[in-house]
Design a protein around this motif. Structure first.
Motif, mmCIF file in Angstrom:
data_model
loop_
_atom_site.group_PDB
_atom_site.id
_atom_site.type_symbol
_atom_site.label_atom_id
_atom_site.label_comp_id
_atom_site.label_asym_id
_atom_site.label_seq_id
_atom_site.Cartn_x
_atom_site.Cartn_y
_atom_site.Cartn_z
ATOM 1 N N ILE A 1 6.895 84.312 28.425
ATOM 2 C CA ILE A 1 5.854 84.922 29.122
ATOM 3 C C ILE A 1 6.141 85.504 30.433
ATOM 4 O O ILE A 1 6.720 84.867 31.289
ATOM 5 N N PHE A 2 5.604 86.906 30.624
ATOM 6 C CA PHE A 2 5.695 87.502 31.909
ATOM 7 C C PHE A 2 4.401 87.789 32.545
ATOM 8 O O PHE A 2 3.514 88.163 31.795
ATOM 9 N N ASN A 3 4.613 87.857 33.885
ATOM 10 C CA ASN A 3 3.395 88.383 34.755
ATOM 11 C C ASN A 3 3.646 89.505 35.552
ATOM 12 O O ASN A 3 4.569 89.176 36.301
ATOM 13 N N ASN A 4 3.203 90.510 35.121
ATOM 14 C CA ASN A 4 3.723 91.681 36.035
ATOM 15 C C ASN A 4 5.212 91.808 35.943
ATOM 16 O O ASN A 4 5.755 92.639 37.023
ATOM 17 N N GLY A 5 5.854 91.586 34.816
ATOM 18 C CA GLY A 5 6.984 91.924 34.577
ATOM 19 C C GLY A 5 7.959 90.716 34.892
ATOM 20 O O GLY A 5 9.044 91.019 34.790
ATOM 21 N N VAL A 6 7.513 89.617 35.520
ATOM 22 C CA VAL A 6 8.295 88.781 35.958
ATOM 23 C C VAL A 6 8.074 87.321 35.239
ATOM 24 O O VAL A 6 6.976 87.114 34.777
ATOM 25 N N PHE A 7 9.345 86.805 34.852
ATOM 26 C CA PHE A 7 9.132 85.606 33.925
ATOM 27 C C PHE A 7 8.453 84.578 34.386
ATOM 28 O O PHE A 7 8.513 84.288 35.653
#
Length: 242
Positions: free
Chosen positions: A50-56
Protein backbone atom coordinates in the motif's frame (compact mmCIF):
# COMPACT_ATOMS: atom_id res chain seq x y z
CA UNK A 1 11.47 -8.31 13.27
CA UNK A 2 9.40 -10.61 11.02
CA UNK A 3 7.31 -7.66 9.77
CA UNK A 4 10.46 -5.63 9.15
CA UNK A 5 11.99 -8.40 7.06
CA UNK A 6 8.77 -8.78 5.04
CA UNK A 7 8.60 -5.03 4.46
CA UNK A 8 12.21 -4.90 3.23
CA UNK A 9 11.59 -7.86 0.94
CA UNK A 10 8.52 -6.25 -0.60
CA UNK A 11 10.36 -2.99 -1.15
CA UNK A 12 13.06 -4.94 -2.98
CA UNK A 13 10.44 -6.61 -5.17
CA UNK A 14 8.84 -3.26 -6.00
CA UNK A 15 12.21 -1.71 -6.87
CA UNK A 16 13.04 -4.63 -9.14
CA UNK A 17 9.66 -4.57 -10.88
CA UNK A 18 9.92 -0.86 -11.55
CA UNK A 19 12.99 -1.71 -13.66
CA UNK A 20 11.39 -4.67 -15.42
CA UNK A 21 12.84 -5.77 -18.72
CA UNK A 22 11.14 -7.18 -21.77
CA UNK A 23 12.40 -9.92 -24.08
CA UNK A 24 13.56 -8.61 -27.42
CA UNK A 25 11.30 -11.15 -29.11
CA UNK A 26 7.90 -9.67 -28.19
CA UNK A 27 6.04 -12.58 -29.77
CA UNK A 28 2.26 -13.08 -29.84
CA UNK A 29 0.83 -14.93 -26.84
CA UNK A 30 -0.45 -18.02 -28.63
CA UNK A 31 0.62 -20.79 -26.26
CA UNK A 32 -1.72 -23.76 -26.13
CA UNK A 33 -2.76 -22.84 -22.61
CA UNK A 34 -5.58 -21.04 -20.87
CA UNK A 35 -4.86 -17.64 -19.41
CA UNK A 36 -6.11 -18.66 -15.95
CA UNK A 37 -6.37 -22.32 -14.86
CA UNK A 38 -9.83 -22.89 -13.41
CA UNK A 39 -10.30 -25.96 -11.22
CA UNK A 40 -12.16 -26.02 -7.94
CA UNK A 41 -9.64 -25.68 -5.12
CA UNK A 42 -7.06 -23.69 -7.08
CA UNK A 43 -5.89 -20.63 -5.18
CA UNK A 44 -3.46 -17.74 -5.44
CA UNK A 45 -2.19 -15.68 -2.50
CA UNK A 46 -0.88 -12.15 -2.86
CA UNK A 47 1.04 -9.59 -0.86
CA UNK A 48 -0.46 -6.12 -1.29
CA UNK A 49 1.89 -3.17 -0.92
CA UNK A 50 0.00 0.00 0.00
CA UNK A 51 1.30 3.44 -0.94
CA UNK A 52 0.31 6.91 0.24
CA UNK A 53 1.09 9.59 -2.34
CA UNK A 54 3.56 7.18 -3.91
CA UNK A 55 5.34 6.43 -0.61
CA UNK A 56 5.22 2.89 0.79
CA UNK A 57 2.97 2.83 3.87
CA UNK A 58 2.06 -0.78 4.69
CA UNK A 59 1.27 -4.35 3.72
CA UNK A 60 -1.78 -6.55 3.45
CA UNK A 61 -2.49 -10.03 2.09
CA UNK A 62 -5.32 -11.36 -0.07
CA UNK A 63 -6.29 -14.74 -1.42
CA UNK A 64 -8.19 -15.65 -4.57
CA UNK A 65 -9.79 -19.12 -4.63
CA UNK A 66 -11.83 -21.03 -7.18
CA UNK A 67 -14.45 -22.22 -4.73
CA UNK A 68 -17.00 -23.92 -6.97
CA UNK A 69 -18.32 -24.36 -10.49
CA UNK A 70 -21.76 -24.61 -12.05
CA UNK A 71 -23.61 -24.61 -15.35
CA UNK A 72 -25.44 -21.46 -16.37
CA UNK A 73 -27.64 -20.72 -19.34
CA UNK A 74 -26.48 -17.74 -21.36
CA UNK A 75 -28.09 -16.72 -24.65
CA UNK A 76 -29.66 -20.16 -24.92
CA UNK A 77 -26.41 -22.07 -24.35
CA UNK A 78 -25.21 -24.04 -21.34
CA UNK A 79 -21.83 -22.83 -20.06
CA UNK A 80 -19.66 -24.01 -17.20
CA UNK A 81 -18.51 -21.10 -15.06
CA UNK A 82 -16.24 -21.02 -12.04
CA UNK A 83 -16.57 -19.13 -8.75
CA UNK A 84 -13.88 -16.41 -8.54
CA UNK A 85 -13.84 -15.71 -4.79
CA UNK A 86 -11.69 -13.27 -2.80
CA UNK A 87 -11.27 -13.70 0.92
CA UNK A 88 -13.39 -11.17 2.79
CA UNK A 89 -12.81 -9.75 6.26
CA UNK A 90 -16.57 -9.36 6.63
CA UNK A 91 -17.05 -13.10 6.28
CA UNK A 92 -19.56 -12.57 3.46
CA UNK A 93 -18.84 -14.91 0.54
CA UNK A 94 -19.20 -13.13 -2.79
CA UNK A 95 -18.18 -14.87 -6.00
CA UNK A 96 -17.93 -13.77 -9.63
CA UNK A 97 -18.78 -16.18 -12.47
CA UNK A 98 -15.80 -16.52 -14.80
CA UNK A 99 -14.48 -18.81 -17.52
CA UNK A 100 -11.86 -19.06 -20.25
CA UNK A 101 -13.59 -18.49 -23.58
CA UNK A 102 -11.97 -18.74 -27.01
CA UNK A 103 -11.30 -14.99 -26.98
CA UNK A 104 -9.99 -14.75 -23.41
CA UNK A 105 -10.98 -14.52 -19.76
CA UNK A 106 -14.62 -13.49 -19.40
CA UNK A 107 -16.86 -12.58 -16.46
CA UNK A 108 -20.60 -13.34 -16.68
CA UNK A 109 -22.02 -12.17 -13.34
CA UNK A 110 -21.87 -13.55 -9.84
CA UNK A 111 -23.61 -14.78 -6.73
CA UNK A 112 -24.12 -13.33 -3.28
CA UNK A 113 -24.62 -16.80 -1.83
CA UNK A 114 -28.40 -16.59 -2.05
CA UNK A 115 -29.14 -15.34 -5.54
CA UNK A 116 -27.35 -15.68 -8.88
CA UNK A 117 -26.96 -12.79 -11.33
CA UNK A 118 -26.23 -13.59 -14.98
CA UNK A 119 -25.41 -10.18 -16.46
CA UNK A 120 -23.46 -10.32 -19.71
CA UNK A 121 -20.37 -11.77 -21.30
CA UNK A 122 -17.60 -9.35 -20.33
CA UNK A 123 -14.28 -10.00 -22.07
CA UNK A 124 -11.77 -8.63 -19.58
CA UNK A 125 -8.38 -9.99 -20.64
CA UNK A 126 -8.07 -10.99 -24.28
CA UNK A 127 -6.14 -14.22 -24.94
CA UNK A 128 -4.52 -15.20 -27.24
CA UNK A 129 -3.37 -11.62 -27.69
CA UNK A 130 -0.78 -9.57 -29.56
CA UNK A 131 1.13 -6.54 -28.38
CA UNK A 132 -0.86 -3.46 -29.35
CA UNK A 133 -4.28 -5.16 -29.34
CA UNK A 134 -6.93 -2.99 -27.67
CA UNK A 135 -10.61 -3.45 -26.81
CA UNK A 136 -13.39 -2.08 -24.64
CA UNK A 137 -13.96 -3.97 -21.38
CA UNK A 138 -17.26 -4.07 -19.49
CA UNK A 139 -16.92 -4.40 -15.70
CA UNK A 140 -19.35 -6.18 -13.37
CA UNK A 141 -19.31 -5.20 -9.69
CA UNK A 142 -21.07 -6.30 -6.55
CA UNK A 143 -23.03 -3.63 -4.69
CA UNK A 144 -23.59 -4.55 -1.06
CA UNK A 145 -25.75 -1.49 -0.37
CA UNK A 146 -28.65 -1.20 -0.64
CA UNK A 147 -29.63 -4.23 -2.74
CA UNK A 148 -26.78 -6.80 -2.60
CA UNK A 149 -26.77 -7.22 -6.37
CA UNK A 150 -24.32 -7.52 -9.24
CA UNK A 151 -24.50 -5.06 -12.09
CA UNK A 152 -22.44 -3.37 -14.79
CA UNK A 153 -20.75 -0.28 -13.39
CA UNK A 154 -18.57 0.98 -16.21
CA UNK A 155 -16.52 0.29 -19.31
CA UNK A 156 -12.82 0.81 -19.79
CA UNK A 157 -10.21 0.87 -22.52
CA UNK A 158 -7.88 -2.12 -22.29
CA UNK A 159 -4.65 -2.69 -24.19
CA UNK A 160 -1.96 -5.36 -24.32
CA UNK A 161 1.33 -3.51 -23.82
CA UNK A 162 3.54 -6.60 -24.11
CA UNK A 163 3.35 -10.38 -24.32
CA UNK A 164 6.79 -10.93 -22.78
CA UNK A 165 7.23 -8.63 -19.79
CA UNK A 166 9.20 -9.87 -16.78
CA UNK A 167 7.40 -9.41 -13.46
CA UNK A 168 9.05 -10.30 -10.17
CA UNK A 169 7.02 -12.39 -7.71
CA UNK A 170 7.91 -14.29 -4.55
CA UNK A 171 8.48 -17.30 -6.86
CA UNK A 172 10.98 -15.38 -8.96
CA UNK A 173 10.87 -13.34 -12.14
CA UNK A 174 8.14 -14.59 -14.47
CA UNK A 175 7.58 -13.87 -18.14
CA UNK A 176 4.01 -12.74 -18.59
CA UNK A 177 1.45 -10.70 -20.53
CA UNK A 178 1.24 -7.03 -19.56
CA UNK A 179 -2.18 -5.35 -19.83
CA UNK A 180 -3.25 -1.76 -19.16
CA UNK A 181 -6.84 -0.90 -18.23
CA UNK A 182 -8.17 2.67 -17.95
CA UNK A 183 -11.81 3.37 -16.94
CA UNK A 184 -13.98 5.52 -19.16
CA UNK A 185 -15.48 7.34 -16.17
CA UNK A 186 -15.19 7.75 -12.40
CA UNK A 187 -17.88 5.12 -11.75
CA UNK A 188 -15.21 2.42 -11.46
CA UNK A 189 -13.97 4.05 -8.29
CA UNK A 190 -17.35 4.25 -6.56
CA UNK A 191 -18.00 0.56 -5.95
CA UNK A 192 -16.07 -1.85 -3.73
CA UNK A 193 -14.84 -4.48 -3.72
CA UNK A 194 -13.60 -4.66 -7.28
CA UNK A 195 -14.49 -8.12 -8.58
CA UNK A 196 -11.42 -8.36 -10.73
CA UNK A 197 -8.80 -7.42 -8.21
CA UNK A 198 -10.46 -7.83 -4.83
CA UNK A 199 -9.46 -4.41 -3.55
CA UNK A 200 -11.67 -1.65 -2.18
CA UNK A 201 -11.44 1.64 -4.05
CA UNK A 202 -12.71 4.85 -2.51
CA UNK A 203 -11.12 7.54 -4.68
CA UNK A 204 -13.31 9.42 -7.14
CA UNK A 205 -10.50 10.04 -9.59
CA UNK A 206 -9.42 8.30 -12.76
CA UNK A 207 -7.36 5.21 -12.05
CA UNK A 208 -5.09 3.07 -14.17
CA UNK A 209 -4.61 -0.66 -13.75
CA UNK A 210 -1.49 -2.47 -14.94
CA UNK A 211 -2.21 -6.21 -14.82
CA UNK A 212 0.15 -9.14 -15.26
CA UNK A 213 -0.93 -12.65 -16.33
CA UNK A 214 1.19 -15.71 -17.02
CA UNK A 215 -0.67 -18.21 -19.24
CA UNK A 216 -1.09 -21.52 -17.46
CA UNK A 217 -0.47 -19.92 -14.06
CA UNK A 218 -2.85 -16.98 -14.17
CA UNK A 219 -3.03 -13.63 -12.41
CA UNK A 220 0.39 -12.89 -10.91
CA UNK A 221 0.14 -9.21 -10.04
CA UNK A 222 -1.06 -5.72 -10.72
CA UNK A 223 -0.31 -2.09 -10.04
CA UNK A 224 -3.07 0.43 -9.44
CA UNK A 225 -2.38 4.10 -10.05
CA UNK A 226 -4.45 7.16 -9.15
CA UNK A 227 -3.67 10.22 -11.27
CA UNK A 228 -0.44 8.52 -12.33
CA UNK A 229 0.75 7.82 -8.77
CA UNK A 230 0.99 4.25 -7.50
CA UNK A 231 -1.59 3.33 -4.84
CA UNK A 232 -1.53 -0.47 -4.57
CA UNK A 233 0.80 -3.16 -5.87
CA UNK A 234 -0.36 -6.77 -5.69
CA UNK A 235 2.33 -9.48 -5.99
CA UNK A 236 1.83 -13.25 -6.18
CA UNK A 237 3.34 -14.95 -3.16
CA UNK A 238 2.13 -18.59 -3.24
CA UNK A 239 -0.39 -20.63 -5.20
CA UNK A 240 -1.86 -24.12 -5.58
CA UNK A 241 -3.06 -25.61 -8.85
CA UNK A 242 -4.95 -28.89 -8.91
Amino acid sequence: MKNLILTLLLLAIFASCSKKKEDSSDTPATENQVLMPFKVGNYWEYIDSIFNNGVFSGLDTTRLTITNSKSITFEGKSLEVFYWTWDAASGQVISWFVRNDSDGLCFYGGTNGHEDFIIAKCLTWKYPVNTGDSWETTHIAYNSYPDSVFNIIDTSQTECLSTSTLFRTMSGELKCIFYKDVPNSAKMTETSPDGIFGSAVQDRTLKEILAYYKPGLGFIGYIQKIDGVIRIKKTLSTYKLN
